[in-house]
Design a protein around this motif. Structure first.
Motif, PDB file in Angstrom:
ATOM      1  N   LYS A 166      -3.244   1.498  -1.667  1.00  0.00           N
ATOM      2  CA  LYS A 166      -3.994   0.359  -1.401  1.00  0.00           C
ATOM      3  C   LYS A 166      -2.976  -0.821  -1.201  1.00  0.00           C
ATOM      4  CE  LYS A 166      -4.258  -0.595  -6.244  1.00  0.00           C
ATOM      5  NZ  LYS A 166      -4.880  -0.084  -7.787  1.00  0.00           N
ATOM      6  N   SER A 167      -3.315  -1.873  -0.655  1.00  0.00           N
ATOM      7  CA  SER A 167      -2.288  -3.059  -0.367  1.00  0.00           C
ATOM      8  C   SER A 167      -2.234  -3.494  -1.744  1.00  0.00           C
ATOM      9  CB  SER A 167      -2.897  -3.856   0.849  1.00  0.00           C
ATOM     10  OG  SER A 167      -3.787  -4.852   0.157  1.00  0.00           O
ATOM     11  N   ARG A 168      -0.977  -3.848  -2.290  1.00  0.00           N
ATOM     12  CA  ARG A 168      -0.486  -4.788  -3.373  1.00  0.00           C
ATOM     13  C   ARG A 168       0.323  -5.731  -3.218  1.00  0.00           C
ATOM     14  NH1 ARG A 168       2.906  -0.310  -6.830  1.00  0.00           N
ATOM     15  NH2 ARG A 168       4.276  -0.500  -5.187  1.00  0.00           N
ATOM     16  N   LEU A 169      -0.206  -6.780  -4.088  1.00  0.00           N
ATOM     17  CA  LEU A 169       0.252  -8.094  -4.119  1.00  0.00           C
ATOM     18  C   LEU A 169       1.797  -7.912  -4.353  1.00  0.00           C
ATOM     19  CD1 LEU A 169      -0.666 -10.859  -3.858  1.00  0.00           C
ATOM     20  CD2 LEU A 169      -0.858 -11.128  -6.521  1.00  0.00           C
ATOM     21  N   GLN A 170       2.662  -8.754  -3.348  1.00  0.00           N
ATOM     22  CA  GLN A 170       4.152  -8.560  -3.727  1.00  0.00           C
ATOM     23  C   GLN A 170       4.738  -9.832  -3.921  1.00  0.00           C
ATOM     24  OE1 GLN A 170       6.039  -7.184  -0.240  1.00  0.00           O
ATOM     25  NE2 GLN A 170       4.589  -5.524   0.334  1.00  0.00           N
ATOM     26  N   CYS A 171       5.891  -9.818  -4.523  1.00  0.00           N
ATOM     27  CA  CYS A 171       6.655 -10.962  -4.890  1.00  0.00           C
ATOM     28  C   CYS A 171       7.410 -11.631  -3.606  1.00  0.00           C
ATOM     29  CB  CYS A 171       7.575 -10.770  -5.981  1.00  0.00           C
ATOM     30  SG  CYS A 171       8.903  -9.535  -5.568  1.00  0.00           S
ATOM     31  N   ASP A 172       7.971 -12.883  -3.718  1.00  0.00           N
ATOM     32  CA  ASP A 172       8.760 -13.086  -2.307  1.00  0.00           C
ATOM     33  C   ASP A 172      10.271 -12.509  -2.531  1.00  0.00           C
ATOM     34  OD1 ASP A 172      10.299 -14.610  -4.040  1.00  0.00           O
ATOM     35  OD2 ASP A 172       9.066 -16.286  -3.880  1.00  0.00           O
ATOM     36  N   ASP A 173      10.982 -12.660  -1.501  1.00  0.00           N
ATOM     37  CA  ASP A 173      12.120 -12.314  -1.290  1.00  0.00           C
ATOM     38  C   ASP A 173      12.987 -12.581  -2.438  1.00  0.00           C
ATOM     39  OD1 ASP A 173      11.418 -10.471   0.734  1.00  0.00           O
ATOM     40  OD2 ASP A 173      12.332 -11.825   2.311  1.00  0.00           O
ATOM     41  N   GLU A 191      12.413 -13.751  -5.589  1.00  0.00           N
ATOM     42  CA  GLU A 191      12.172 -13.200  -6.741  1.00  0.00           C
ATOM     43  C   GLU A 191      12.683 -11.667  -6.809  1.00  0.00           C
ATOM     44  OE1 GLU A 191       8.744 -13.071  -9.925  1.00  0.00           O
ATOM     45  OE2 GLU A 191       8.128 -13.140  -7.952  1.00  0.00           O
ATOM     46  N   GLY A 192      12.094 -10.941  -5.640  1.00  0.00           N
ATOM     47  CA  GLY A 192      12.638  -9.464  -5.396  1.00  0.00           C
ATOM     48  C   GLY A 192      13.948  -9.114  -5.513  1.00  0.00           C
ATOM     49  N   ILE A 193      14.864 -10.021  -4.885  1.00  0.00           N
ATOM     50  CA  ILE A 193      16.357  -9.907  -4.990  1.00  0.00           C
ATOM     51  C   ILE A 193      16.711 -10.114  -6.373  1.00  0.00           C
ATOM     52  CG2 ILE A 193      18.375 -10.912  -4.124  1.00  0.00           C
ATOM     53  CD1 ILE A 193      17.154 -11.101  -1.535  1.00  0.00           C
ATOM     54  N   MET A 194      16.165 -10.988  -7.093  1.00  0.00           N
ATOM     55  CA  MET A 194      16.623 -11.446  -8.535  1.00  0.00           C
ATOM     56  C   MET A 194      16.461 -10.036  -9.319  1.00  0.00           C
ATOM     57  SD  MET A 194      16.335 -15.097  -9.795  1.00  0.00           S
ATOM     58  CE  MET A 194      14.656 -15.015 -10.299  1.00  0.00           C
ATOM     59  N   ILE A 195      15.163  -9.456  -9.384  1.00  0.00           N
ATOM     60  CA  ILE A 195      14.656  -8.404 -10.034  1.00  0.00           C
ATOM     61  C   ILE A 195      15.312  -7.324  -9.883  1.00  0.00           C
ATOM     62  CG2 ILE A 195      12.578  -7.046 -10.745  1.00  0.00           C
ATOM     63  CD1 ILE A 195      10.826  -9.741 -10.352  1.00  0.00           C
ATOM     64  N   HIS A 219       6.817   4.239 -12.264  1.00  0.00           N
ATOM     65  CA  HIS A 219       5.634   3.365 -12.401  1.00  0.00           C
ATOM     66  C   HIS A 219       5.266   2.229 -11.497  1.00  0.00           C
ATOM     67  CE1 HIS A 219       1.955   2.427 -14.700  1.00  0.00           C
ATOM     68  NE2 HIS A 219       2.231   1.134 -14.919  1.00  0.00           N
ATOM     69  N   PHE A 220       6.317   1.612 -11.487  1.00  0.00           N
ATOM     70  CA  PHE A 220       5.985   0.234 -10.581  1.00  0.00           C
ATOM     71  C   PHE A 220       6.163   0.504  -9.118  1.00  0.00           C
ATOM     72  CE2 PHE A 220       6.937  -1.739 -14.840  1.00  0.00           C
ATOM     73  CZ  PHE A 220       5.704  -2.221 -14.915  1.00  0.00           C
ATOM     74  N   VAL A 221       7.130   1.209  -8.683  1.00  0.00           N
ATOM     75  CA  VAL A 221       7.335   1.371  -7.385  1.00  0.00           C
ATOM     76  C   VAL A 221       6.483   2.233  -6.659  1.00  0.00           C
ATOM     77  CG1 VAL A 221       9.279   1.715  -5.458  1.00  0.00           C
ATOM     78  CG2 VAL A 221       9.549   0.412  -7.360  1.00  0.00           C
ATOM     79  N   ILE A 222       6.678   3.764  -7.228  1.00  0.00           N
ATOM     80  CA  ILE A 222       5.883   4.690  -6.632  1.00  0.00           C
ATOM     81  C   ILE A 222       4.423   4.451  -7.088  1.00  0.00           C
ATOM     82  CG2 ILE A 222       6.070   7.235  -6.720  1.00  0.00           C
ATOM     83  CD1 ILE A 222       8.783   7.404  -7.374  1.00  0.00           C
ATOM     84  N   GLU A 262       4.779  -5.372 -11.346  1.00  0.00           N
ATOM     85  CA  GLU A 262       3.774  -4.901 -10.404  1.00  0.00           C
ATOM     86  C   GLU A 262       4.138  -5.236  -9.051  1.00  0.00           C
ATOM     87  OE1 GLU A 262      -0.021  -5.372 -12.110  1.00  0.00           O
ATOM     88  OE2 GLU A 262       0.117  -3.160 -12.409  1.00  0.00           O
ATOM     89  N   ARG A 263       4.430  -6.566  -9.057  1.00  0.00           N
ATOM     90  CA  ARG A 263       4.229  -7.345  -7.611  1.00  0.00           C
ATOM     91  C   ARG A 263       5.803  -6.912  -7.059  1.00  0.00           C
ATOM     92  NH1 ARG A 263       2.482 -11.874 -10.424  1.00  0.00           N
ATOM     93  NH2 ARG A 263       4.705 -12.529 -10.635  1.00  0.00           N
TER      94      ARG A 263
END
Length: 116
Positions: A43-50, A52-56, A77-80, A12-13
């Motif tokens: 709605k504003s969603r909690l994000q991971c840091d860069d 973790e994001g790049i790894m995922i 589901h998770f992005v859109i 989700e993040r």
């Protein structure tokens, strides 16, 4: 079960992070397939840091190469932000089928993450 829930929250993040144009994964074509089903208002969603994001992102890219249907599900589901029920209706299958497919995708991503 707790591990599945953790992975769901991680994704989700990542989805919020990817939706903010940080991701290298090209998910726009998938969004086009769900035109008219997009959720109203972000709605504003909690994000991971860069980091973790790049790894995922790397894990999701591997999913895309080996399991394109599950990849599309993860992006939808998770992005859109499309609900699993809406995806099931669009694919003309049961919610349970979509949930199992998502569980498999999350297991794949989790497995790739643990190898890194």
């Amino acid at each position: 079960m707790n591990r599945d829930r953790d992975m769901y929250e991680v994704m989700e993040r990542w989805g919020a992070w990817a939706a903010s144009d940080n991701s290298g994964v090209d998910w726009q074509p998938i969004a086009a397939g769900f035109k008219g089903l997009l959720p109203h208002g972000k709605k504003s969603r909690l994000q991971c840091d860069d980091d973790e994001g790049i790894m995922i992102d790397g894990c999701v890219t591997r999913l895309r190469m080996t399991r394109p249907d599950e990849y599309q599900l993860v992006i939808a589901h998770f992005v859109i932000g499309i609900s699993l029920r809406t995806i099931a209706k669009k694919r003309k299958c049961s919610d349970g089928t979509i949930r199992k497919e998502l569980e498999t995708a999350l297991g794949f991503i989790d497995g790739v993450l643990s190898c890194l």
